[in-house]
Motif scaffolding. Structure first.
Motif: not given
Length: 102
Positions: A36-52
């Motif tokens: 489980l994770f918050t949406d910040g882990l998918l933010d492109p400025t924080t975590s490039p590459g997204g969900q995949r």
């Protein structure tokens, strides 16, 4: 304070209207791992590459037989790029297999 003001709403969701939420139950099989994770882990400025990219990191790391604490930390270390622009929270849960030490 959020729970007192917005009863039964998800943490961090502020809205003037009720959300149509549905409770669901499921059961993890022995050895299954839940992320489980918050949406910040998918933010492109924080975590490039997204969900995949997150899915690939999780699949690779979950096969490494790490403890849940080490798995959560490893996901954050691999996926998060400083400086943070949004919160990044990770929760990992695993149903132990018989004879599993951790």
């Amino acid at each position: 304070a959020l729970g007192a003001t917005y009863q039964d709403s998800p943490l961090g969701v502020l809205t003037d209207r009720r959300l149509d939420l549905v409770d669901q139950e499921f059961q993890l099989a022995e050895g299954d791992t839940l992320l489980l994770f918050t949406d910040g882990l998918l933010d492109p400025t924080t975590s490039p590459g997204g969900q995949r990219a997150l899915e690939m990191a999780f699949l690779e790391l979950s096969g490494a037989r790490l403890s849940v604490a080490d798995l959560a930390q490893s996901i954050l270390e691999r996926r998060v790029v400083e400086p943070l622009r949004d919160d990044c929270t990770v929760l990992v849960a695993r149903r132990r297999s018989r004879g599993d030490a951790h």
